[in-house]
Structures are given as structure tokens and as C-alpha cells.
Design a protein around this motif. Structure first.
Motif, PDB file in Angstrom:
ATOM      1  N   UNK A  58       0.827  -1.214   0.000  1.00 39.67           N
ATOM      2  CA  UNK A  58       0.000   0.000   0.000  1.00 39.67           C
ATOM      3  C   UNK A  58       0.860   1.262   0.000  1.00 39.67           C
ATOM      4  N   UNK A  59       1.931   1.265   0.787  1.00 36.26           N
ATOM      5  CA  UNK A  59       2.834   2.419   0.819  1.00 36.26           C
ATOM      6  C   UNK A  59       3.460   2.636  -0.560  1.00 36.26           C
ATOM      7  N   UNK A  60       3.926   1.559  -1.176  1.00 38.79           N
ATOM      8  CA  UNK A  60       4.559   1.668  -2.497  1.00 38.79           C
ATOM      9  C   UNK A  60       3.586   2.207  -3.542  1.00 38.79           C
ATOM     10  N   UNK A  61       2.366   1.696  -3.548  1.00 37.80           N
ATOM     11  CA  UNK A  61       1.380   2.165  -4.533  1.00 37.80           C
ATOM     12  C   UNK A  61       1.014   3.621  -4.251  1.00 37.80           C
ATOM     13  N   UNK A  62       0.846   3.954  -2.977  1.00 43.84           N
ATOM     14  CA  UNK A  62       0.544   5.335  -2.599  1.00 43.84           C
ATOM     15  C   UNK A  62       1.654   6.275  -3.068  1.00 43.84           C
ATOM     16  N   UNK A  63       2.889   5.901  -2.785  1.00 46.76           N
ATOM     17  CA  UNK A  63       4.051   6.693  -3.186  1.00 46.76           C
ATOM     18  C   UNK A  63       4.088   6.820  -4.709  1.00 46.76           C
ATOM     19  N   UNK A  64       3.861   5.725  -5.404  1.00 46.12           N
ATOM     20  CA  UNK A  64       3.874   5.741  -6.872  1.00 46.12           C
ATOM     21  C   UNK A  64       2.789   6.657  -7.426  1.00 46.12           C
TER      22      UNK A  64
END
Length: 167
Positions: A72-78
Motif C-alpha cells: 500500500x505504501x509503495x502504490x501510494x508513493x507511486x
């Protein structure tokens, strides 16, 4: 003709820059996750000797929860870095968040220091609240992807405090 070609080239370069930012965001998140997981040792004599809260989930649950959270953090950051105009404060917030998150595990598990780990946790939560405020102005979906993370950090803080109190 020249104007059309120039505009197409500029759009291609912008797409490449966005792709590079997305890859960098995912790679940074993955690096933080790997670093934290390598520093987590729930089978050490020190950890096994701790009195833990009755609310303490089994070790496998942490791996499952953190896997979902890091995705979730990675997708949010992306999502945030994929915008044409990137919010620098949000990017800095993600990077600081990943660093603080990666620091908690070695401080707690390798340095056997739940007190200093709690200080890092509090800094992590403060940073995440500011990050979420900045992200909400850029992408609502990215903001909502961080909600489970702040909830989990609240639970992790209670567990960290319980280690301090019970030991």
C-alpha cells in the motif's frame, strides 16, 4: 509538423520521467521493507525472553500485515510521484517515513532497546500524519492507502509500550 514532433517528444520525455519516478518510489519502498525485515529477529533469546502483551499477535501475523502495508505504501508513493507536478513535501515525507520505519526494527530487535524504538515510533507517527496531510492534497486514493498504515502504527505503539511496561 515541427511543433507536433516537438510536443510528441516532450510528452514522451515526461512519460519516461514519470515512469522513472514510479520505479524509484517502488524501489525505495522495497529497500526499506527489506532492511526492516532483515533486522527483525523474533527468534532471538532476548525477544523470546520478553514478557509480551496478551494482545501480541504471533510473529507470522507481523510479516503478513507488513507485506500488505508496504504494498500500500509503495502504490501510494507511486501515485503521488506519477503526477505531472510532484509534491516535494510528500516525496520527502515518504523518504523520511521509510527511513524511520527501517530504523525501528534494528533499534528494537538488534539493539534490544524498546525505549529508543518508541521514540522512533512516535517520530514515525508524527511524520506519517504530516505526510498524509500532504498526500491528501495530491491524491485521495494515495491518502486512503495510508490509513491502514497509521492504524497499524497505533497498534504497534501499544505493543511497544507494553514491552517497556512489562519488562
Amino acid at each position: 509538423m515541427f511543433v507536433m514532433t516537438y510536443k510528441m517528444e516532450e510528452e514522451k520525455h515526461e512519460k519516461n520521467r514519470r515512469t522513472a519516478r514510479i520505479i524509484a518510489a517502488i524501489a525505495a519502498t522495497l529497500a526499506g521493507a527489506v532492511f526492516a525485515s532483515l533486522a527483525t529477529d523474533t527468534s532471538s533469546a532476548w525477544y523470546e525472553g520478553l514478557a509480551l502483551s496478551p494482545l501480541q499477535p504471533p510473529p507470522w501475523a507481523f510479516a503478513a500485515v507488513w507485506t500488505v502495508l508496504y504494498v500500500l505504501i509503495a502504490v501510494s508513493f507511486a501515485l503521488v510521484v506519477s503526477k505531472r507536478r510532484v509534491c516535494g513535501a510528500a516525496v520527502i515525507g515518504y523518504v523520511v517515513n521509510l527511513i524511520l520505519n527501517a530504523l525501528w526494527s534494528p533499534i528494537f530487535f538488534l539493539a534490544y532497546a524498546p525505549g529508543p524504538a518508541l521514540v522512533v515510533m512516535i517520530a514515525l507517527i508524527i511524520n506519517l500524519v504530516v505526510l498524509m496531510r500532504n498526500v491528501s492534497a495530491v491524491s485521495r486514493p494515495a491518502f486512503y492507502m495510508l490509513v491502514p498504515y497509521i492504524v497499524w502504527l497505533g497498534i504497534a505503539t501499544v505493543l511497544n509500550v507494553s514491552v517497556i511496561v512489562l519488562n
